[in-house]
Design an enzyme around this catalytic site. Sequence first.
Site, PDB file in Angstrom:
ATOM      1  CE  LYS A   8       3.492  -2.640  -5.112  1.00 13.87           C
ATOM      2  NZ  LYS A   8       3.474  -2.862  -6.586  1.00 13.87           N
ATOM      3  N   PRO A  91      -7.073   1.339  -3.673  1.00 18.05           N
ATOM      4  CG  PRO A  91      -7.348   2.448  -5.710  1.00 18.05           C
ATOM      5  CD  PRO A  91      -6.533   2.482  -4.450  1.00 18.05           C
ATOM      6  CB  ALA A  94      -5.173  -0.979  -7.814  1.00 13.75           C
ATOM      7  N   GLY A  98      -1.866  -2.662  -1.680  1.00 14.97           N
ATOM      8  CA  GLY A  98      -2.699  -2.380  -0.519  1.00 14.97           C
ATOM      9  C   GLY A  98      -2.832  -3.540   0.441  1.00 14.97           C
ATOM     10  N   GLY A  99      -3.087  -4.737  -0.088  1.00 17.80           N
ATOM     11  CA  GLY A  99      -3.234  -5.901   0.776  1.00 17.80           C
ATOM     12  C   GLY A  99      -1.949  -6.240   1.510  1.00 17.80           C
ATOM     13  CB  SER A 100       1.567  -6.469   0.344  1.00 16.07           C
ATOM     14  OG  SER A 100       1.371  -7.518  -0.584  1.00 16.07           O
ATOM     15  CG  ASP A 133       4.713  -6.903  -3.523  1.00 16.69           C
ATOM     16  OD1 ASP A 133       5.758  -7.405  -3.969  1.00 16.69           O
ATOM     17  OD2 ASP A 133       3.826  -6.407  -4.250  1.00 16.69           O
TER      18      ASP A 133
END
Length: 271
Positions: A8, A91, A94, A98-100, A133
């Site tokens: 996002k 990444p 960043a 990405g993790g969420s 998020d």
Amino acid sequence: MKVLAPAKINLFLEVVDKRIDGYHNIRTIFQKIELFDELSFEEADNGILLTVEGASLPTGHENIVYKAVKGIMDYANIKKGIRIHIKKNIPVAAGLGGGSSDAAAALLGACSLWGLSITFNELLVIAADLGADVPFFLHGDSALGLGRGDELYPINLPWQMRLLIVNPCIEVSTASVYEKYDSLNNTKMLLTKDEKDIKIKCFIHSKASIENIGGFLYNDLEAVALRDYPVIRELKAELIKQGAAGSLMTGSGPTVFGVFLNEKEAKKGAL
């Protein structure tokens, strides 16, 4: 079974105030983009077996995907095991979520693999416990986020954005950026509330055209990150030089995106 987890960007991010639980209340415009992690799921005899390709991440209970699946197992009283493989393309640390996104994909993947009839609202509650998020990634492509970012209202932007995403290969701690923001909260570096209200209302009511989007992109955290990472300013300037209609740091950084009028201009800017 495979699930794609999109990244996002934040087209707008205002830090409203700090909450008593340590989080911050924000107003933000989330937008999913076509950059994906890939998660694969299969049943196992027992436990959660997690592997990660493309990034050095923990594979035990510290990993947010592990936590997401454990939450589903506890909630639905699942006694089976599961094997998950994450192929990281987004990444880490960043500002791209990405993790969420991986956590949201893990919730959906586990429910599908085991045929669980957990409602959307139930999933949202589990997602909110994992991170601010995470709930957004269970929603559509664009949303207004309030509270911690987990109070969500879908919006429809009237145009497609051609984006050029640039990551300077620096990992930035979200907590650290917010801490530094708090110390600068009353300085002249930040826009007034009236200016912020105009910008976010233009997004919500689709009055920010793609040609003049640069005047509406805004991120309270950018001024903080620029002090420690001047490369962000350099990247923004280069994107504008290459023809971007607007450029902004997403989330707590350090990734920067440029909005181009068409795909041809975006590809030209990438060269």
